[in-house]
Enzyme design. Structure first.
Site, PDB file in Angstrom:
ATOM      1  N   HIS A 132     -21.190  18.172 -10.496  1.00  0.00           N
ATOM      2  CA  HIS A 132     -21.446  17.510 -11.783  1.00  0.00           C
ATOM      3  C   HIS A 132     -20.462  16.374 -12.079  1.00  0.00           C
ATOM      4  CE1 HIS A 132     -22.665  17.129 -16.032  1.00  0.00           C
ATOM      5  NE2 HIS A 132     -23.732  17.848 -15.697  1.00  0.00           N
TER       6      HIS A 132
ATOM      7  N   HIS B 184     -30.784  21.898 -21.798  1.00  0.00           N
ATOM      8  CA  HIS B 184     -29.778  22.518 -20.942  1.00  0.00           C
ATOM      9  C   HIS B 184     -29.951  24.024 -20.875  1.00  0.00           C
ATOM     10  CE1 HIS B 184     -28.053  18.525 -21.667  1.00  0.00           C
ATOM     11  NE2 HIS B 184     -27.373  18.707 -20.552  1.00  0.00           N
TER      12      HIS B 184
ATOM     13  N   TYR C 223     -24.959  13.259 -16.480  1.00  0.00           N
ATOM     14  CA  TYR C 223     -24.714  12.305 -17.568  1.00  0.00           C
ATOM     15  C   TYR C 223     -25.708  11.137 -17.558  1.00  0.00           C
ATOM     16  CZ  TYR C 223     -20.237  14.653 -16.728  1.00  0.00           C
ATOM     17  OH  TYR C 223     -19.261  15.593 -16.472  1.00  0.00           O
TER      18      TYR C 223
ATOM     19  N   ASP D 176     -30.899  21.389 -17.562  1.00  0.00           N
ATOM     20  CA  ASP D 176     -29.805  21.031 -16.663  1.00  0.00           C
ATOM     21  C   ASP D 176     -28.730  22.122 -16.599  1.00  0.00           C
ATOM     22  OD1 ASP D 176     -31.139  18.645 -16.500  1.00  0.00           O
ATOM     23  OD2 ASP D 176     -29.433  17.392 -17.052  1.00  0.00           O
TER      24      ASP D 176
ATOM     25  N   HIS E  60     -29.077  18.610  -9.193  1.00  0.00           N
ATOM     26  CA  HIS E  60     -28.274  18.000 -10.265  1.00  0.00           C
ATOM     27  C   HIS E  60     -26.845  17.748  -9.790  1.00  0.00           C
ATOM     28  CE1 HIS E  60     -27.541  16.747 -14.317  1.00  0.00           C
ATOM     29  NE2 HIS E  60     -26.825  17.809 -14.689  1.00  0.00           N
TER      30      HIS E  60
END
Length: 247
Positions: free
Chosen positions: A121, A210, A158, A67, A117
């Site tokens: 964010h 990540h 999240y 991510d 994504h």
């Protein structure tokens, strides 16, 4: 932006604690021809194909996901993945894709799959339907403009999702993907703990990692060895099922 997964995410994709048990099998137990094929590909100056190490014993597929890219760390991450014959799904934020288009193209050139994504964010469940749609639509456009194609997969930041988020994503032609195993690399997990997390994956499952953590990059060679020793290969994530399948 590397931040902790939302604690209220779906129970179907729980965060798992790192296991302390190590695999008793090692890379050297693989057939010599398999190992030599992978080594030959690397020494020839090209990355071995996905799952090349242990490909002869590939009994299933798992989804490696990263991510929050692309960032200044992406090039090193891609090099580590290529050198170890791994492919992964890169869940990029739109703002990072727009700021680093060359790295999006590098992801594609390295054989990775590029996914959505969100753009900035945010916690999507705190936004209006129109704002959620904007986050996804702007990311689709940013990734496409950068040369990453049109994403089919979407991961809410999240893991924060609800019926509205899923519906908006579906209208954009996106399949929501969460995870089965959380590597905890966002929480400063050690390279050992990340490798142990990968060791808990089973066929079809997906792991959360990540783009940024140095420990994640350091774990890549042992991730490849752990998967090969268990007869698992790094696969793509199916938009139809949300599970890892053959590339």
């Amino acid at each position: 932006m590397m931040t902790a997964p939302f604690q209220a995410r779906s129970s179907a994709h729980p965060s798992a604690r790192p296991s302390r048990r190590r695999s008793s099998r090692s890379l050297v137990a693989l057939p010599a021809a398999v190992v030599m094929a992978a080594v030959g590909a690397l020494t020839a100056g090209t990355a071995a194909p996905a799952g090349a190490v242990g490909a002869a014993a590939c009994n299933g597929y798992v989804g490696l996901t990263f991510d929050d890219g692309p960032t200044g760390n992406t090039s090193a991450l891609l090099n580590a993945l290529r050198q170890n014959g791994l492919r992964a799904t890169m869940f990029n934020t739109g703002q990072n894709a727009a700021a680093n288009p060359a790295q999006v193209r590098a992801q594609v050139s390295a054989g990775m799959w590029v996914a959505n994504h969100s753009y900035t964010h945010p916690y999507l469940t705190r936004l209006s339907t129109a704002q959620i749609d904007s986050e996804l639509a702007r990311t689709q456009q940013a990734v496409a403009n950068a040369g990453g194609g049109t994403p089919q997969l979407f991961r809410p930041p999240y893991g924060d999702t609800n019926a509205t988020v899923k519906s908006v994503a579906a209208r954009r032609g996106l399949t929501e993907i969460l995870w089965n195993v959380d590597s905890q690399d966002w929480n400063n997990a050690s390279a050992d703990a990340i490798v142990q997390s990968v060791g808990r994956l089973t066929n079809g499952q997906v792991i959360l990692m990540h783009d940024g953590p140095a420990n994640t990059r350091a774990a890549i060679p042992r991730i490849a060895q752990t998967l090969a020793a268990r007869g698992l290969c790094a696969g793509r994530i199916s938009p139809q099922t949300g599970r890892a399948v053959a590339p």
